[in-house]
Design an enzyme around this catalytic site. Structure first.
Site, PDB file in Angstrom:
ATOM      1  N   TYR A  78     -98.558  19.640  68.333  1.00  0.00           N
ATOM      2  CA  TYR A  78     -99.010  18.275  68.015  1.00  0.00           C
ATOM      3  C   TYR A  78    -100.337  18.331  67.273  1.00  0.00           C
ATOM      4  CZ  TYR A  78    -100.238  13.337  68.690  1.00  0.00           C
ATOM      5  OH  TYR A  78    -100.593  12.014  68.485  1.00  0.00           O
TER       6      TYR A  78
ATOM      7  N   SER B 193    -105.100  11.501  64.906  1.00  0.00           N
ATOM      8  CA  SER B 193    -105.377  11.561  66.342  1.00  0.00           C
ATOM      9  C   SER B 193    -106.686  12.332  66.535  1.00  0.00           C
ATOM     10  CB  SER B 193    -104.248  12.311  67.056  1.00  0.00           C
ATOM     11  OG  SER B 193    -104.592  12.591  68.395  1.00  0.00           O
TER      12      SER B 193
HETATM   13  N1  LIG Z   1    -100.525   6.866  71.989  1.00  0.00           N
HETATM   14  C1  LIG Z   1    -101.544   7.686  71.792  1.00  0.00           C
HETATM   15  O1  LIG Z   1    -102.294   8.021  72.733  1.00  0.00           O
HETATM   16  C2  LIG Z   1    -101.857   8.199  70.423  1.00  0.00           C
HETATM   17  C3  LIG Z   1    -103.080   8.820  70.235  1.00  0.00           C
HETATM   18  C4  LIG Z   1    -103.410   9.319  68.994  1.00  0.00           C
HETATM   19  C5  LIG Z   1    -102.513   9.187  67.950  1.00  0.00           C
HETATM   20  N2  LIG Z   1    -101.315   8.598  68.157  1.00  0.00           N
HETATM   21  C6  LIG Z   1    -100.403   8.498  67.004  1.00  0.00           C
HETATM   22  O2  LIG Z   1    -100.161   7.142  66.733  1.00  0.00           O
HETATM   23  C7  LIG Z   1     -98.874   7.011  66.131  1.00  0.00           C
HETATM   24  C8  LIG Z   1     -98.097   5.954  66.896  1.00  0.00           C
HETATM   25  O3  LIG Z   1     -97.918   6.418  68.228  1.00  0.00           O
HETATM   26  P1  LIG Z   1     -97.564   5.436  69.427  1.00  0.00           P
HETATM   27  O4  LIG Z   1     -98.521   5.713  70.497  1.00  0.00           O
HETATM   28  O5  LIG Z   1     -97.388   4.061  68.919  1.00  0.00           O
HETATM   29  O6  LIG Z   1     -96.154   6.060  69.850  1.00  0.00           O
HETATM   30  P2  LIG Z   1     -94.812   5.401  70.378  1.00  0.00           P
HETATM   31  O7  LIG Z   1     -95.077   4.153  71.120  1.00  0.00           O
HETATM   32  O8  LIG Z   1     -94.085   6.527  71.018  1.00  0.00           O
HETATM   33  O9  LIG Z   1     -94.069   4.987  69.018  1.00  0.00           O
HETATM   34  C9  LIG Z   1     -93.693   5.973  68.118  1.00  0.00           C
HETATM   35  C10 LIG Z   1     -93.039   5.304  66.934  1.00  0.00           C
HETATM   36  O10 LIG Z   1     -92.656   6.319  66.014  1.00  0.00           O
HETATM   37  C11 LIG Z   1     -91.303   6.106  65.664  1.00  0.00           C
HETATM   38  N3  LIG Z   1     -90.613   7.350  65.348  1.00  0.00           N
HETATM   39  C12 LIG Z   1     -90.441   8.425  66.155  1.00  0.00           C
HETATM   40  N4  LIG Z   1     -89.705   9.347  65.519  1.00  0.00           N
HETATM   41  C13 LIG Z   1     -89.404   8.838  64.292  1.00  0.00           C
HETATM   42  C14 LIG Z   1     -88.667   9.298  63.187  1.00  0.00           C
HETATM   43  N5  LIG Z   1     -88.016  10.474  63.186  1.00  0.00           N
HETATM   44  N6  LIG Z   1     -88.584   8.513  62.095  1.00  0.00           N
HETATM   45  C15 LIG Z   1     -89.181   7.325  62.054  1.00  0.00           C
HETATM   46  N7  LIG Z   1     -89.870   6.803  63.084  1.00  0.00           N
HETATM   47  C16 LIG Z   1     -89.991   7.563  64.198  1.00  0.00           C
HETATM   48  C17 LIG Z   1     -90.692   5.463  66.893  1.00  0.00           C
HETATM   49  O11 LIG Z   1     -89.494   4.818  66.533  1.00  0.00           O
HETATM   50  P3  LIG Z   1     -88.375   4.423  67.648  1.00  0.00           P
HETATM   51  O12 LIG Z   1     -88.889   3.173  68.303  1.00  0.00           O
HETATM   52  O13 LIG Z   1     -87.144   4.239  66.868  1.00  0.00           O
HETATM   53  O14 LIG Z   1     -88.284   5.580  68.605  1.00  0.00           O
HETATM   54  C18 LIG Z   1     -91.797   4.533  67.323  1.00  0.00           C
HETATM   55  O15 LIG Z   1     -91.741   3.316  66.596  1.00  0.00           O
HETATM   56  C19 LIG Z   1     -98.244   8.399  66.174  1.00  0.00           C
HETATM   57  O16 LIG Z   1     -98.405   9.026  64.930  1.00  0.00           O
HETATM   58  C20 LIG Z   1     -99.053   9.115  67.238  1.00  0.00           C
HETATM   59  O17 LIG Z   1     -99.045  10.497  67.033  1.00  0.00           O
HETATM   60  C21 LIG Z   1    -100.958   8.087  69.357  1.00  0.00           C
END
Ligand SMILES: NC(=O)c1ccc[n+]([C@@H]2O[C@H](COP(=O)([O-])OP(=O)(O)OC[C@H]3O[C@@H](n4cnc5c(N)ncnc54)[C@H](OP(=O)(O)O)[C@@H]3O)[C@@H](O)[C@H]2O)c1
Length: 229
Positions: A145, A132
């Site tokens: 975070y 991130s």
């Molecule tokens: N969105 C942003 O703005 C952003 C920015 C920078 C970085 N990121 C990073 O990008 C990555 C993906 O984020 P996203 O935006 O796609 O988030 P998201 O839509 O909230 O999805 C999160 C995913 O992680 C899974 N997860 C959560 N806890 C878990 C666990 N204990 N074991 C296995 N899987 C788990 C969830 O599974 P379930 O569906 O089962 O809950 C979901 O598939 C993350 O690492 C996040 O930190 C996101």
């Protein structure tokens, strides 16, 4: 450029958001996708869904073992699973710091460790860790975070150091705001001005296609201007 057809790619967090978009894009590119999901019924169509929960001991090893039993090898990992409960310096809560460490930092460590022999064995393994911009600077009060994502930057450097001579290449992919469930609470920036999960998926595909002599250590993705990034 590398041909991705038939490559076996493990994608965590593939049920939603960035992980799902990456899995779908890689399927369209001809990869065999092993989706690591907490609920296998939510794995993307066309992928092989396997149970993976970063908080469960042995879960990463089980996912890798099932992937190898099904496909015979592992060519690449995309560590996308992550959480972002608030964990502030002055208010905590400490439990949130622990949860962030467990899922965002130890999660990828366990998957990489379990897959390591297979990545080495293939001779040109690839690892993409979704970090991130919060892994590059501290800009809001979710210190937990940011710390977990700074840890992912260190982890990615270590994968490069340890894996380079085995042909392994690793990238920390660092988005700002992405329009997923994770940013559902964000009101300070309009959703239609956030990066799209599909944009990140395109970048992930590109990273996997790059040859071993064109390795990207960190890739920062902005949806808004920042003076320092
Ligand atoms: N969105 C942003 O703005 C952003 C920015 C920078 C970085 N990121 C990073 O990008 C990555 C993906 O984020 P996203 O935006 O796609 O988030 P998201 O839509 O909230 O999805 C999160 C995913 O992680 C899974 N997860 C959560 N806890 C878990 C666990 N204990 N074991 C296995 N899987 C788990 C969830 O599974 P379930 O569906 O089962 O809950 C979901 O598939 C993350 O690492 C996040 O930190 C996101």
């Amino acid at each position: 450029m590398r041909d991705l057809a038939g490559k076996v790619v493990m994608v965590s967090g593939a049920a939603r958001g960035i992980g799902r978009a990456v899995a779908e894009r890689l399927l369209a590119a001809g990869c065999q996708v092993s989706a690591g999901v907490r609920d296998v019924s939510r794995a993307p169509q066309g992928s092989a869904g396997f149970a993976y929960d970063a908080t469960r001991q042995g879960s990463a090893q089980g996912w890798v073992d099932e992937t190898v039993a099904r496909f015979g090898r592992v060519d690449a990992l995309v560590n996308a699973a992550g959480i972002n409960p608030r964990a502030s310096l002055l208010e905590g809560p400490d439990d949130a710091f622990q949860d962030l460490w467990s899922v965002n930092a130890m999660g990828p460590i366990h998957v990489i460790r379990a897959a390591w022999p297979h990545l080495v064995g293939g001779g040109e393994g690839r690892v993409i860790n979704i970090s991130s911009l919060s892994g590059k600077r501290v800009r809001n009060d979710n210190l937990g975070y940011a710390m977990s994502k700074f840890a992912v930057m260190a982890l990615t450097q270590e994968v490069r150091r340890l894996g380079w001579d085995h042909g392994i290449r690793a990238t920390a992919l660092c988005p700002g705001f992405v329009d997923t469930d994770m940013t559902a609470h964000v009101t300070k920036w309009p959703r239609d001005k956030m990066s799209r999960p599909e944009d990140l998926a395109l970048i992930a595909e590109m990273l996997l296609r790059l040859s071993s002599t064109a390795s990207v250590a960190e890739l920062l993705v902005n949806c808004r201007h920042e003076d320092t990034l």
